[in-house]
Design a protein around this motif. Structure first.
Motif, PDB file in Angstrom:
ATOM      1  N   TYR A 202       0.876  -0.933  -0.325  1.00  0.00           N
ATOM      2  CA  TYR A 202      -0.027   0.363   0.247  1.00  0.00           C
ATOM      3  C   TYR A 202       0.911   1.354   0.135  1.00  0.00           C
ATOM      4  CZ  TYR A 202      -3.061   3.614   1.304  1.00  0.00           C
ATOM      5  OH  TYR A 202      -3.939   4.656   1.790  1.00  0.00           O
ATOM      6  N   GLN A 244      -2.241  -0.989   4.870  1.00  0.00           N
ATOM      7  CA  GLN A 244      -2.535  -0.047   4.546  1.00  0.00           C
ATOM      8  C   GLN A 244      -3.603   1.304   6.235  1.00  0.00           C
ATOM      9  OE1 GLN A 244      -5.801  -0.399   1.847  1.00  0.00           O
ATOM     10  NE2 GLN A 244      -6.907   0.981   2.264  1.00  0.00           N
ATOM     11  N   THR A 245      -4.049  -0.036   7.304  1.00  0.00           N
ATOM     12  CA  THR A 245      -4.558   0.673   7.879  1.00  0.00           C
ATOM     13  C   THR A 245      -3.446   1.722   8.752  1.00  0.00           C
ATOM     14  OG1 THR A 245      -6.062  -0.562   8.132  1.00  0.00           O
ATOM     15  CG2 THR A 245      -5.998   0.767   9.717  1.00  0.00           C
ATOM     16  N   GLU A 248      -2.436   4.723   6.839  1.00  0.00           N
ATOM     17  CA  GLU A 248      -3.083   5.573   6.643  1.00  0.00           C
ATOM     18  C   GLU A 248      -3.571   6.617   8.059  1.00  0.00           C
ATOM     19  OE1 GLU A 248      -6.977   3.644   5.180  1.00  0.00           O
ATOM     20  OE2 GLU A 248      -6.368   3.871   3.151  1.00  0.00           O
ATOM     21  N   ASP A 249      -3.150   5.922   9.420  1.00  0.00           N
ATOM     22  CA  ASP A 249      -2.817   6.160   9.778  1.00  0.00           C
ATOM     23  C   ASP A 249      -1.908   6.958  10.102  1.00  0.00           C
ATOM     24  OD1 ASP A 249      -4.737   6.460  13.587  1.00  0.00           O
ATOM     25  OD2 ASP A 249      -1.945   5.987  13.777  1.00  0.00           O
ATOM     26  N   ARG A 252      -2.306  10.662   8.791  1.00  0.00           N
ATOM     27  CA  ARG A 252      -2.919  11.335   8.828  1.00  0.00           C
ATOM     28  C   ARG A 252      -3.094  12.356  10.198  1.00  0.00           C
ATOM     29  NH1 ARG A 252      -6.940   8.120   9.281  1.00  0.00           N
ATOM     30  NH2 ARG A 252      -6.547   7.178  11.121  1.00  0.00           N
TER      31      ARG A 252
END
Length: 627
Positions: A202, A244-245, A248-249, A252
């Motif tokens: 990712y 991926q998670t 993304e975290d 952010r």
């Protein structure tokens, strides 16, 4: 011997047996038994158990742990930092390797050895930078994996490496644990090189990834003259199971935490994707929000700044340090009508970043602080406070060793609140008033039922209102033109000119809203056969009576037209009827005034109504403000 002096005899050969768990480190158990049985010197730290315990220091998330390594990179002067979540394996059994690379100044072999020790720091208790204690790199890595590999270089091609392995240390039988000498490499291991030269799982589109190097032949040149790599293989404790998670975290959170450094030019990548600054105050014109499509106003309003609020470094201390506070108000007038997706998903207005604490330009907390910004409320969505302080105030603000959040002492909050309270209240009131006014404007559909009923009842009135009756095509065209002009002035949110014209043309009674401190609570006009009733949202009549009833109608379950759902228990019907009755009361007042003013075209009567309306409004304002 009485009971008070009686004692228990203990056998001379009694030995206390440690009650260790099944997974306790074997080497630590051996050392402790030797200390207890042989009377050898007791080490200050039992290394085998101590290092196992550090795995549970307690980082809130994987991102917060990796931020320790990014902190070190920034403190080492890095201009580029890359964070990786390397995922392998099959669905349901993924394996994650973490890695952080920087182009900072790197470490000489002896410095590298010190850095791998607990408490070893080149910046210990230096409060001017980000780190202080010399434990973050190790504890952060071990919170994710039982092993961490460190690679560092201060000249091209001379890479020194060390490994810290909890399982290896746990098995050692020695009382004194010493770190080995760093090893010299002329190239990175293939497991590390692969992460730096191959696309990550990712982002899925490889075109979205800016690789550090295209192949291993280019890698050594790309690493430059100095830098450091922290490799955390086989992570067994991560917040999420998928790269991926995790990525993304990290994007952010890091975009906000390091927004100052990113805005100043730091190149930060997560899984080969560039991270851009996110400023929750929306003041930084280099931040990500300025690139959101559909917004014209790119910046919040700086309401006031307090460059130096002197706060004691600890309670009752005579020594103080300065805190800088800035109060912002988001451009509510320009952003309020933006699509919900933009406000929520793109601008993140509603994410709760009301108060941001910045320690030495690095964010350590973002969220709600009731003592400074007031109770969590919709008005707070449009308010921002940024609190900047230096490391001298770590105790006052309760900054933990791992920089996860703040726990401000009451005295520190009191010093700040005393200075900013009035301005914060003023911003909250301005926001509340604007939202109230917009609710009134947006509630146009809510009064449609009252407008319809008033129109239907008009045919039964004893005295009809005079109505324009065009007899020629020219007169009809002129009336339509006048109604179109009226419709434009009374157009509601998301309503086209044609839609407004059709609504005005087919309505005899129309409600609109205005915010004016000097107006009476209502005003009525009779134009082109239409009774136009204007309600003043600045008058206490609106805030104390009209708006609360309107909000009760919404909360009771009716839709924006005052209709209830099939499963409603009847509460919405009753509350909606109260709102409609209040609106009908105002329409009857407006109709009666229009009727009596038009009879005989009497200007004295018109003036009498204006005086009555003004005096009534003032009397009502005085009475309602006592509630």
């Amino acid at each position: 011997m009485n009971d008070k002096t009686k004692h228990i005899d203990v056998e001379d050969d009694f030995q206390f047996e440690p009650q260790w768990g099944d997974h306790a480190p074997r080497g630590g158990k051996s050392v402790l038994n030797r200390v207890l049985k042989e009377g050898t010197k007791v080490p200050l730290f039992l290394g085998q158990t101590f290092i196992n315990s550090l795995r549970d220091v307690g980082y809130n998330t994987t991102t917060s742990a990796l931020c320790e390594h990014v902190d070190n990179s920034i403190q080492a002067g890095a201009t580029e930092v890359r964070v990786y979540f390397h995922q392998t394996g099959q669905r349901g059994a993924y394996s994650i390797d973490g890695l952080v690379l920087d182009n900072g100044r790197g470490m000489e072999p002896h410095v590298l050895q010190v850095a791998m020790s607990f408490g070893g720091s080149m910046y210990y208790d230096n409060r001017q930078g980000i780190g202080r204690f010399g434990v973050g790199m190790k504890t952060a890595a071990l919170s994710m994996s039982p092993a961490v590999e460190l690679y560092s270089w201060t000249e091209p091609g001379a890479i020194y490496t060390m490994t810290l392995d909890v399982n290896d240390i746990s098995s050692k039988m020695s009382n004194l644990l010493e770190l080995p000498e760093p090893q010299l490499l002329d190239a990175l291991p293939s497991s590390v090189a692969r992460i730096l030269t191959k696309p990550m799982v990712y982002p899925r589109l490889h075109a979205d990834q800016d690789l550090f190097a295209d192949d291993e032949d280019e890698l050594l040149d790309r690493m430059g003259g100095s830098g450091t790599i922290v490799h955390i293989p086989d992570c067994d404790r991560v917040t999420y199971k998928k790269a991926q998670t995790l990525a993304e975290d990290a994007i952010r959170e890091m975009s906000r935490i390091y927004r100052v450094q990113l805005s100043q030019g730091l190149r930060l990548f997560v899984n080969n994707r560039r991270v851009h600054a996110f400023d929750p105050t929306y003041w930084d014109l280099n931040a990500r929000h300025t690139r959101v499509e559909g917004i014209k106003e790119k910046r919040s309003k700086l309401i006031k700044s307090w460059p130096e609020i002197h706060v004691p470094v600890s309670e009752n201390s005579d020594r103080t340090a300065p805190v800088a506070v800035r109060l912002y108000m988001l451009p509510i007038e320009e952003w309020y009508d933006l699509p919900r997706k933009i406000l929520k998903n793109d601008l993140h207005v509603f994410d709760g970043h009301t108060v941001s604490f910045m320690r030495n330009d690095r964010e350590v907390f973002s969220g709600t602080v009731r003592e400074l910004a007031g109770a969590g409320h919709g008005d707070n969505d449009w308010l921002r406070l940024q609190i900047d302080f230096g490391g001298e105030l770590d105790e006052a603000f309760g900054v933990a060793m791992n920089k996860q959040g703040v726990r401000p002492k009451k005295f520190a909050l009191d010093y700040i609140r005393e200075q900013i309270r009035e301005e914060v209240t003023r911003v909250r009131n301005r926001t509340a008033q604007f939202r109230k006014e917009r609710r009134a404007l947006d509630s146009g559909n809510k009064v449609s039922d009252a407008e319809r009923r008033a129109g239907e009842a008009d045919a039964m009135q004893a005295k009809p209102l005079p109505s324009p009756a065009p007899t020629t095509p020219e007169e009809a065209a002129e009336l339509d033109a006048n109604l179109r002009g009226l419709a434009v002035s009374l157009k509601r949110k998301d309503e086209t000119n044609d839609e407004a014209f059709e609504r005005i043309k087919n309505s005899k009674f129309i409600t609109t809203f205005k915010h004016d401190e000097y107006w009476p609570f209502y005003h009525v006009d009779y134009q082109f056969g239409k009774v136009v009733l204007t309600i003043n949202t600045a008058h206490p009549f609106f805030s104390k009576l009209y708006d609360p009833i309107a909000q009760l109608t919404v909360n009771a379950g009716s839709d924006i037209d005052g209709n209830t759902g099939p499963d409603d228990d009847g509460a919405a019907d009753e509350t909606s009827d109260v709102l409609v009755a209040l609106q009908m009361l105002l329409f009857s007042l407006g109709r009666t005034q229009s009727q009596m003013s038009l009879e005989g075209d009497n200007p004295e009567r018109t003036k009498l109504f204006e005086d009555l309306r003004r005096e009534w409004s003032e009397t009502l304002k005085t009475q309602l403000t006592t509630l």
